[in-house]
Design a protein around this motif. Structure first.
Motif, PDB file in Angstrom:
ATOM      1  N   VAL A  22      28.420  38.291  36.159  1.00  0.00           N
ATOM      2  CA  VAL A  22      29.765  37.696  35.900  1.00  0.00           C
ATOM      3  C   VAL A  22      29.498  36.636  35.170  1.00  0.00           C
ATOM      4  O   VAL A  22      30.294  36.300  34.058  1.00  0.00           O
ATOM      5  N   LEU A  64      34.723  46.653  35.143  1.00  0.00           N
ATOM      6  CA  LEU A  64      33.779  45.599  35.045  1.00  0.00           C
ATOM      7  C   LEU A  64      33.400  45.486  33.615  1.00  0.00           C
ATOM      8  O   LEU A  64      33.171  44.395  32.979  1.00  0.00           O
ATOM      9  N   MET A 117      38.292  44.811  40.345  1.00  0.00           N
ATOM     10  CA  MET A 117      37.404  46.038  40.631  1.00  0.00           C
ATOM     11  C   MET A 117      38.036  46.684  41.983  1.00  0.00           C
ATOM     12  O   MET A 117      38.211  47.741  42.027  1.00  0.00           O
ATOM     13  N   GLN A 127      29.564  40.121  46.966  1.00  0.00           N
ATOM     14  CA  GLN A 127      29.127  39.594  45.833  1.00  0.00           C
ATOM     15  C   GLN A 127      27.678  38.902  46.084  1.00  0.00           C
ATOM     16  O   GLN A 127      27.697  37.798  46.469  1.00  0.00           O
ATOM     17  N   MET A 132      30.801  35.891  31.357  1.00  0.00           N
ATOM     18  CA  MET A 132      32.173  35.457  30.927  1.00  0.00           C
ATOM     19  C   MET A 132      32.109  33.939  30.776  1.00  0.00           C
ATOM     20  O   MET A 132      32.896  33.405  30.046  1.00  0.00           O
ATOM     21  N   THR A 175      36.830  32.892  38.735  1.00  0.00           N
ATOM     22  CA  THR A 175      36.208  33.899  37.922  1.00  0.00           C
ATOM     23  C   THR A 175      36.073  35.080  38.883  1.00  0.00           C
ATOM     24  O   THR A 175      36.226  36.304  38.421  1.00  0.00           O
ATOM     25  N   LEU A 176      35.103  34.707  39.800  1.00  0.00           N
ATOM     26  CA  LEU A 176      34.799  35.789  40.524  1.00  0.00           C
ATOM     27  C   LEU A 176      35.866  36.370  41.372  1.00  0.00           C
ATOM     28  O   LEU A 176      35.922  37.716  41.675  1.00  0.00           O
ATOM     29  N   GLU A 233      39.037  36.977  40.326  1.00  0.00           N
ATOM     30  CA  GLU A 233      39.513  37.627  39.195  1.00  0.00           C
ATOM     31  C   GLU A 233      38.797  39.130  39.129  1.00  0.00           C
ATOM     32  O   GLU A 233      39.336  40.193  39.065  1.00  0.00           O
ATOM     33  N   VAL A 234      37.592  38.742  38.975  1.00  0.00           N
ATOM     34  CA  VAL A 234      36.704  40.103  38.685  1.00  0.00           C
ATOM     35  C   VAL A 234      36.686  41.093  40.057  1.00  0.00           C
ATOM     36  O   VAL A 234      36.882  42.381  39.886  1.00  0.00           O
ATOM     37  N   LEU A 251      35.875  44.006  31.463  1.00  0.00           N
ATOM     38  CA  LEU A 251      35.675  42.552  31.585  1.00  0.00           C
ATOM     39  C   LEU A 251      34.706  41.764  30.819  1.00  0.00           C
ATOM     40  O   LEU A 251      34.782  40.573  30.460  1.00  0.00           O
ATOM     41  N   LEU A 252      33.473  42.238  31.097  1.00  0.00           N
ATOM     42  CA  LEU A 252      32.343  41.541  30.549  1.00  0.00           C
ATOM     43  C   LEU A 252      32.008  42.091  29.153  1.00  0.00           C
ATOM     44  O   LEU A 252      30.987  41.238  28.594  1.00  0.00           O
ATOM     45  N   CYS A 299      25.733  46.354  44.362  1.00  0.00           N
ATOM     46  CA  CYS A 299      27.074  46.550  44.461  1.00  0.00           C
ATOM     47  C   CYS A 299      27.338  47.003  45.799  1.00  0.00           C
ATOM     48  O   CYS A 299      26.990  47.936  46.302  1.00  0.00           O
TER      49      CYS A 299
END
Length: 207
Positions: free
Chosen positions: A93, A32, A123, A85, A97, A115-116, A118-119, A35-36, A185
């Motif tokens: 996120v 993560l 993960m 999430q 992003m 996008t969510l 993909e993230v 990615l961020l 999380c």
């Protein structure tokens, strides 16, 4: 001896699975962060083995609305893994992003959902890769699915899929820490019992 459910696991088996969960979540936090493009760490992940209803209450209750990214597992491990999430995570996120946070789940258009997914998928894949590396097992993952619903409905998927063989799931919870903020999380791993026993044997702790 094969176990018939998480409630039959020995303390050594439980501790080993908790360690695997902690390592996998740490790797997910690193993914993560990449990615961020900012530092993200996981604060003391807590790994528990509990029944579905207990897990739902622990995560805030069945009527709390969340988003979920769901991936199926096959090959040497069968089951599902779910990234739950909450809005705080979603906005971490999206703001990082896309520069485009939301105030309500109804604002999740196709771009934001993509996008969510993909993230969440990265993960989960990173977590499973860590598990595979530690146990030397091969796991194939399905194309991820995405849903926004009440937690009770989202968690009914593993319940319907594996409730007949096990009443327990592995829940991993903690807080991602980013920019001085704590973001909840939740990851849920639900292997079937055959896979659970195989994993324990590969980890060298099956009794």
């Amino acid at each position: 001896m094969n176990v018939k459910g998480y409630d039959q696991l020995s303390s050594l088996e439980l501790d080993t699975l908790r360690e695997v969960g902690s390592i996998g979540t740490g790797n997910a936090a690193t993914a993560l962060s990449t990615l961020l493009n900012k530092e993200v760490r996981i604060a003391l992940p807590e790994v528990r083995f509990m029944g579905y209803n207990e897990a739902i209450e622990w995560m805030g209750g069945p009527e709390v609305v969340t988003a979920g990214v769901l991936v199926g597992m096959s090959n040497q491990m069968s089951g599902i893994m779910l990234s739950v999430q909450h809005l705080e995570f979603i906005n971490l996120v999206l703001e990082s992003m896309l520069g485009d946070p939301i105030s309500d789940y109804a604002e999740l258009d196709e771009m934001r959902q993509s996008t969510l997914v993909e993230v969440g998928n990265i993960m989960i894949s990173t977590f499973i890769n860590a598990l595979s590396g530690l146990s030397d097992i091969s796991v194939n993952l399905t194309v991820p699915a995405f849903a926004v619903d009440m937690q009770g409905a989202i968690l009914s998927v593993p319940m319907a899929e594996y409730g007949g063989t096990s009443d327990y799931i592995m829940t991993i919870a903690g807080h991602f820490v980013c920019d001085g903020k704590q973001v909840p999380c939740h990851l849920i791993l639900s292997p079937d019992l055959r896979s659970l026993n195989f994993l324990l044997k590969k980890l060298g702790v099956a009794e």
